[in-house]
Design a protein around this motif. Sequence first.
Motif, mmCIF file in Angstrom:
data_model
loop_
_atom_site.group_PDB
_atom_site.id
_atom_site.type_symbol
_atom_site.label_atom_id
_atom_site.label_comp_id
_atom_site.label_asym_id
_atom_site.label_seq_id
_atom_site.Cartn_x
_atom_site.Cartn_y
_atom_site.Cartn_z
ATOM 1 N N TRP A 52 94.700 70.456 18.865
ATOM 2 C CA TRP A 52 94.149 70.796 17.565
ATOM 3 C C TRP A 52 93.222 71.994 17.722
ATOM 4 C CZ3 TRP A 52 92.450 65.046 16.946
ATOM 5 C CH2 TRP A 52 93.530 64.287 16.485
ATOM 6 N N GLN A 53 93.171 72.834 16.722
ATOM 7 C CA GLN A 53 92.250 73.963 16.735
ATOM 8 C C GLN A 53 90.870 73.493 16.298
ATOM 9 O OE1 GLN A 53 93.629 77.442 14.725
ATOM 10 N NE2 GLN A 53 91.655 78.481 14.791
ATOM 11 N N LEU A 54 89.848 73.937 16.995
ATOM 12 C CA LEU A 54 88.482 73.518 16.709
ATOM 13 C C LEU A 54 87.641 74.734 16.359
ATOM 14 C CD1 LEU A 54 86.403 71.183 16.689
ATOM 15 C CD2 LEU A 54 85.945 71.698 19.103
ATOM 16 N N GLY A 55 86.980 74.687 15.209
ATOM 17 C CA GLY A 55 86.094 75.765 14.779
ATOM 18 C C GLY A 55 84.734 75.218 14.396
ATOM 19 N N GLY A 56 83.805 76.112 14.106
ATOM 20 C CA GLY A 56 82.462 75.694 13.735
ATOM 21 C C GLY A 56 81.563 75.549 14.949
ATOM 22 N N SER A 57 80.388 74.990 14.732
ATOM 23 C CA SER A 57 79.435 74.791 15.817
ATOM 24 C C SER A 57 78.612 73.546 15.524
ATOM 25 C CB SER A 57 78.523 76.016 15.972
ATOM 26 O OG SER A 57 77.805 76.262 14.768
ATOM 27 N N HIS A 58 77.936 73.058 16.538
ATOM 28 C CA HIS A 58 77.158 71.825 16.417
ATOM 29 C C HIS A 58 76.102 71.960 15.304
ATOM 30 C CE1 HIS A 58 75.519 68.036 18.044
ATOM 31 N NE2 HIS A 58 74.372 68.504 17.578
ATOM 32 N N PRO A 59 76.013 70.961 14.434
ATOM 33 C CA PRO A 59 76.677 69.651 14.487
ATOM 34 C C PRO A 59 77.932 69.555 13.618
ATOM 35 C CG PRO A 59 74.915 69.571 12.889
ATOM 36 C CD PRO A 59 74.915 70.972 13.446
ATOM 37 N N ARG A 60 78.351 70.688 12.991
ATOM 38 C CA ARG A 60 79.420 70.642 11.997
ATOM 39 C C ARG A 60 80.634 71.414 12.505
ATOM 40 N NH1 ARG A 60 80.053 73.093 6.450
ATOM 41 N NH2 ARG A 60 80.943 71.441 5.158
ATOM 42 N N PHE A 61 81.735 70.706 12.701
ATOM 43 C CA PHE A 61 82.965 71.306 13.201
ATOM 44 C C PHE A 61 84.092 71.112 12.190
ATOM 45 C CE2 PHE A 61 80.416 70.275 16.894
ATOM 46 C CZ PHE A 61 80.558 71.384 17.717
ATOM 47 N N VAL A 62 85.148 71.919 12.351
ATOM 48 C CA VAL A 62 86.337 71.772 11.520
ATOM 49 C C VAL A 62 87.556 71.769 12.434
ATOM 50 C CG1 VAL A 62 87.707 72.732 9.645
ATOM 51 C CG2 VAL A 62 85.235 72.956 9.593
ATOM 52 N N HIS A 65 91.460 73.431 10.587
ATOM 53 C CA HIS A 65 91.084 74.076 9.328
ATOM 54 C C HIS A 65 90.716 73.116 8.205
ATOM 55 C CE1 HIS A 65 92.715 77.586 11.324
ATOM 56 N NE2 HIS A 65 93.895 77.023 11.384
ATOM 57 N N TRP A 66 91.019 71.821 8.324
ATOM 58 C CA TRP A 66 90.872 70.950 7.163
ATOM 59 C C TRP A 66 90.042 69.697 7.378
ATOM 60 C CZ3 TRP A 66 91.167 71.983 2.334
ATOM 61 C CH2 TRP A 66 91.999 73.015 1.877
ATOM 62 N N VAL A 81 88.376 64.809 5.217
ATOM 63 C CA VAL A 81 89.119 65.993 4.823
ATOM 64 C C VAL A 81 88.163 66.838 3.988
ATOM 65 C CG1 VAL A 81 91.088 66.863 3.507
ATOM 66 C CG2 VAL A 81 91.313 64.753 4.833
ATOM 67 N N LEU A 82 88.165 68.144 4.179
ATOM 68 C CA LEU A 82 87.256 69.012 3.443
ATOM 69 C C LEU A 82 87.285 68.696 1.953
ATOM 70 C CD1 LEU A 82 87.638 72.585 4.996
ATOM 71 C CD2 LEU A 82 85.734 70.989 5.238
ATOM 72 N N ASN A 83 86.113 68.588 1.369
ATOM 73 C CA ASN A 83 85.891 68.343 -0.052
ATOM 74 C C ASN A 83 86.118 66.902 -0.488
ATOM 75 O OD1 ASN A 83 85.405 71.206 -0.514
ATOM 76 N ND2 ASN A 83 87.615 71.449 -0.299
ATOM 77 N N ALA A 84 86.470 66.007 0.433
ATOM 78 C CA ALA A 84 86.605 64.600 0.070
ATOM 79 C C ALA A 84 85.245 64.061 -0.369
ATOM 80 C CB ALA A 84 87.140 63.790 1.243
#
Length: 226
Positions: A52-62, A65-66, A81-84
């Motif tokens: 899986w692709q991992l983006g963002g930084s501590h403490p919030r990751f994605v 993409h979703w 899931v984003l916006n849930a």
Amino acid sequence: MLSSSDREAEAIPSYESPDLVSALLSFGAADLSASGGGVDLLLEKACAIRQWQLGGSHPRFVVNHWVEVMLVGADQAHCRVLNAATHVTLRPLTLDNLLKTIGQQLQQVEAHQTAPDFAQRLMAAYDLLAEEVASAGEGLPEVPLHQIYLYLKQQQPTYARMHFGLDLFYALENGLLLDRNPSLLPDETVPRKERYYLPDFGLEPQQALPSVHRLLLSPALQSLEI
């Protein structure tokens, strides 16, 4: 009588043993903290296993993409899931929990299908709400996305907040709103529950996930009567 080395060998299951698989999957953030790794490394390991692709930084990751993963303390995470509107809490935080929960949420994203008429319904809702903004003398008809979502939900009570985020992204990515020159505007002063997060495929590990609050569309073209 077994020697100490023999007893140790018996205690360690073979690589084919279900006990070993269970032990690895139950590996938690506390185990990594003892070796200096911590919760970030546990999430990185889960993503590496599933590619899986991992983006963002501590403490919030994605993830991919979703799926948003918020790491809380040393042994807890919130996933959604984003916006849930709600999230799943993982406690204790283990590799198994991360793999299962993130996997299930990515399946929800993949299973969702945007309705063929979504763009038309979105623009109709925008035009209706923009009239209210204009009549109130509030300048350009920048309509809050959350108002559009609530309007669409009135028409379809089971419509979830995360589905609106998926559908909005689909419409933008596929150019379904291009005739109206869409612009998404941020507003960090409004409550988070009124902001929407859309994937940024160029998101680097240290970048924050961008949020948007308002939508601006150019006026609809009027057909000429001949």
